[in-house]
Scaffold this motif. Structure first.
Motif, short mmCIF file in Angstrom:
data_model
loop_
_atom_site.label_atom_id
_atom_site.label_comp_id
_atom_site.label_asym_id
_atom_site.label_seq_id
_atom_site.Cartn_x
_atom_site.Cartn_y
_atom_site.Cartn_z
N GLU A 196 20.92 44.42 42.50
CA GLU A 196 21.96 44.04 42.79
C GLU A 196 22.22 42.90 42.07
N GLU A 197 21.48 42.31 41.55
CA GLU A 197 21.47 40.64 41.09
C GLU A 197 22.41 41.04 39.49
N ASN A 198 21.95 42.23 39.05
CA ASN A 198 21.77 42.38 37.38
C ASN A 198 23.48 42.86 37.67
N LYS A 199 23.87 44.27 38.83
CA LYS A 199 24.79 44.55 38.74
C LYS A 199 25.90 43.64 38.66
N LEU A 200 26.01 42.70 39.84
CA LEU A 200 26.73 41.38 39.86
C LEU A 200 26.64 40.26 39.23
N ILE A 201 25.79 40.11 38.57
CA ILE A 201 26.36 39.67 37.23
C ILE A 201 26.67 40.20 36.01
N LYS A 202 26.17 41.86 35.83
CA LYS A 202 27.95 42.29 35.44
C LYS A 202 28.88 42.57 35.56
N LEU A 203 28.52 42.37 37.00
CA LEU A 203 30.53 42.35 37.15
C LEU A 203 31.05 40.55 37.43
N GLY A 204 30.69 39.37 37.71
CA GLY A 204 31.15 38.88 36.69
C GLY A 204 31.61 38.48 34.21
N ASN A 205 30.55 38.94 34.46
CA ASN A 205 30.82 38.86 33.11
C ASN A 205 31.57 39.63 32.69
N ARG A 206 32.05 40.81 33.70
CA ARG A 206 33.74 41.72 34.08
C ARG A 206 34.52 40.43 33.98
N LEU A 207 34.55 39.64 34.72
CA LEU A 207 35.80 39.46 35.64
C LEU A 207 36.03 37.96 34.25
N THR A 208 34.54 37.39 33.85
CA THR A 208 34.80 36.24 32.42
C THR A 208 36.11 37.30 31.41
N GLU A 209 35.47 38.18 31.27
CA GLU A 209 36.43 39.26 30.37
C GLU A 209 37.80 39.71 30.58
N GLU A 210 37.80 40.20 32.19
CA GLU A 210 39.20 40.82 32.25
C GLU A 210 39.29 39.19 33.33
N ASP B 51 41.38 40.66 35.89
CA ASP B 51 41.62 42.13 36.83
C ASP B 51 40.66 41.72 38.24
N SER B 52 40.66 40.78 38.59
CA SER B 52 40.18 39.56 39.38
C SER B 52 39.99 40.45 40.42
N ALA B 53 41.45 40.79 41.48
CA ALA B 53 41.56 41.77 43.07
C ALA B 53 40.86 42.48 42.96
N GLU B 54 40.17 43.54 41.45
CA GLU B 54 39.38 45.12 41.88
C GLU B 54 37.86 43.97 41.80
N LEU B 55 38.18 43.22 40.54
CA LEU B 55 36.06 42.83 40.98
C LEU B 55 36.19 42.11 42.19
N LYS B 56 37.06 41.41 42.98
CA LYS B 56 36.55 40.59 44.01
C LYS B 56 36.08 41.97 45.03
N LEU B 57 37.04 43.34 44.77
CA LEU B 57 37.11 43.90 46.05
C LEU B 57 35.72 44.76 45.98
N LYS B 58 35.53 45.26 44.54
CA LYS B 58 34.04 45.25 44.44
C LYS B 58 32.48 44.30 44.80
N ILE B 59 32.92 43.54 44.29
CA ILE B 59 31.75 42.14 44.88
C ILE B 59 32.20 42.06 46.17
N ASN B 60 32.79 41.98 46.89
CA ASN B 60 32.83 42.58 48.54
C ASN B 60 31.87 43.82 48.82
N GLN B 61 32.37 45.10 48.02
CA GLN B 61 31.20 45.97 48.94
C GLN B 61 30.09 45.56 48.84
N MET B 62 30.01 44.97 47.13
CA MET B 62 28.05 45.32 46.57
C MET B 62 27.50 44.38 47.70
N ILE B 63 28.13 43.20 48.70
CA ILE B 63 27.93 42.31 49.54
C ILE B 63 27.77 43.02 50.64
N ARG B 64 28.03 44.00 51.03
CA ARG B 64 28.07 44.68 52.10
C ARG B 64 27.03 45.50 52.53
N ALA B 65 26.93 46.18 51.17
CA ALA B 65 26.23 47.11 50.75
C ALA B 65 24.74 46.09 51.18
#
Length: 97
Positions: free
Chosen positions: A55-69, A71-85
């Protein structure tokens, strides 16, 4: 009479030996059972650690994508979904204990 008493004494001796062996083997089985429980608990802890790291690795990958792209709204939604999971998983783990 002597042969009968000798035979009975021999049988009693062998029965005592067998009883001692049974007691020893029960102790060995008990020790093995305890070791199995310890290993199962260690395995469960390792699996939890692995899942947390995934899970931590997924969040780090998402964070890396955030710095590359941008599209922060979509990324924030994914992060929130993962936090809920993760929260649901933690609640399930707490409920098991």
């Amino acid at each position: 009479m002597f042969d009968f008493e000798t035979t009975v004494s021999g049988i009693e001796f062998k029965v005592r030996q067998l009883a001692d062996e049974v007691q020893r083997l029960r102790g060995v089985v008990s020790e093995r059972d305890e070791r199995v429980r310890e290993l199962e608990e260690a395995l469960k802890n390792k699996e939890i650690t692995i899942n947390n790291l995934k899970e931590e690795n997924k969040l780090i990958k998402l964070g890396n994508r955030l710095t590359e792209e941008n599209d922060s709204a979509e990324l924030k939604l994914k992060i929130n979904q993962m936090i809920r999971a993760i929260d649901k998983s933690l609640d399930l783990l707490k409920a098991e204990k």
